[in-house]
Design a protein around this motif. Structure first.
Motif, short mmCIF file in Angstrom:
data_model
loop_
_atom_site.label_atom_id
_atom_site.label_comp_id
_atom_site.label_asym_id
_atom_site.label_seq_id
_atom_site.Cartn_x
_atom_site.Cartn_y
_atom_site.Cartn_z
N THR A 24 8.77 -5.24 3.11
CA THR A 24 7.84 -4.00 3.28
C THR A 24 8.77 -3.07 2.41
OG1 THR A 24 6.42 -4.69 5.55
CG2 THR A 24 6.36 -2.35 4.62
N LEU A 46 8.93 1.01 0.83
CA LEU A 46 7.47 1.82 1.02
C LEU A 46 7.94 2.69 0.15
CD1 LEU A 46 6.59 4.05 3.08
CD2 LEU A 46 8.64 3.95 4.38
N GLN A 71 4.64 -6.59 1.69
CA GLN A 71 3.31 -5.38 2.03
C GLN A 71 3.90 -3.91 1.50
OE1 GLN A 71 3.98 -3.67 6.28
NE2 GLN A 71 2.02 -2.75 6.15
N LEU A 119 4.20 -0.52 1.13
CA LEU A 119 3.19 1.23 1.98
C LEU A 119 3.74 2.26 0.68
CD1 LEU A 119 4.10 0.78 5.39
CD2 LEU A 119 1.79 0.66 4.58
N THR A 160 3.44 6.43 1.28
CA THR A 160 2.70 7.86 2.39
C THR A 160 2.97 9.15 1.24
OG1 THR A 160 5.16 8.40 2.18
CG2 THR A 160 4.76 7.73 3.48
N CYS A 212 -1.10 -0.79 -2.78
CA CYS A 212 -0.44 -0.31 -1.91
C CYS A 212 -1.51 0.37 -0.65
CB CYS A 212 0.41 0.91 -2.57
SG CYS A 212 0.80 1.22 -4.42
N GLN A 213 -0.84 0.24 0.18
CA GLN A 213 -1.47 0.80 1.81
C GLN A 213 -0.52 1.94 1.70
OE1 GLN A 213 -0.80 -1.82 4.94
NE2 GLN A 213 -1.09 -0.22 6.85
N VAL A 269 -0.44 5.70 3.38
CA VAL A 269 -0.57 6.66 4.52
C VAL A 269 -0.42 7.77 4.12
CG1 VAL A 269 1.13 6.10 6.36
CG2 VAL A 269 1.10 4.37 5.68
N ALA A 328 4.69 6.28 8.33
CA ALA A 328 4.76 5.46 7.61
C ALA A 328 4.75 3.85 8.60
CB ALA A 328 5.96 5.33 6.50
N SER A 358 2.42 1.52 11.00
CA SER A 358 1.85 1.21 9.09
C SER A 358 2.46 -0.44 8.91
CB SER A 358 1.40 1.70 8.51
OG SER A 358 0.39 2.63 8.54
#
Length: 191
Positions: free
Chosen positions: A4, A6, A45, A47, A49, A66-67, A69, A85, A88
């Protein structure tokens, strides 16, 4: 290995006085450049923020892939973004690689080298010191939910609780845009 990524982009840019995520950079925004870098790293993944200027960022930055958060406690430091984050992160994740949304000069090859480290923690060792990106292995992920403050990841890195790999990287630590002078140095192409 499931990794993942971030990207921290929730800050209020207090020292700069405007949303640094939206500063013009190479025909787009500073955050666009960092997200392009993150997307090129092949994370399973990704993420990002958001907090300060979240609605403007959603309107102006390409968040494809992007996911997002949302961190409502963004003013308490980046530790709150990491902690928010962390909840998630996909349960299949073997590692989390942390990038700063205002540091577009990081190279994808260096990110991949840090991500491939086998120790619980990894960090880049640049010519002038340690710097992002960081890698947190599966065994460290539960600790990320409890981070607080601006230097939280550094305290975890230096806590002595986990083995750390310092991945050698050529050149100086890439510019992290916190002030107008940092931004001007970035635009000028200075190290």
């Amino acid at each position: 290995m499931f990794t993942t990524g971030l990207v921290l982009a929730a800050g209020a840019s207090v020292r700069l006085g405007e949303a640094k995520q939206l500063l013009p950079y190479r025909g787009r925004t500073l955050l666009d450049a960092t997200l392009d870098l993150a997307r090129s790293c092949g994370f399973d993944q990704l993420l990002v923020t958001l907090g300060g200027a979240a609605s403007e960022i959603r309107d102006r930055v390409d968040l494809t892939g992007c996911q997002v958060v949302e961190n409502s406690a963004f003013s308490s430091g980046c530790g709150s973004s990491v902690g928010t984050a962390a909840r998630s992160v996909d349960p299949r994740a073997d590692a989390l690689v942390l990038l700063l949304g205002d540091q577009p000069g990081v190279r994808a090859a260096d990110v991949r080298r840090v991500a491939a480290a086998s120790t619980p923690l990894a960090v880049c060792r640049y010519a002038d010191g340690l710097g992002h990106p960081f890698r947190f292995g599966r065994e460290v992920l539960p600790e990320l939910s409890d981070l607080h403050g601006d230097r939280a990841v550094w305290r975890l890195l230096h806590s002595g609780r986990h083995q750390v790999t310092e991945v050698p990287v050529d050149g100086p630590v890439p510019i992290d845009v916190d002030t107008r002078a940092d931004y001007e140095r970035l635009l000028a192409g200075e190290p």
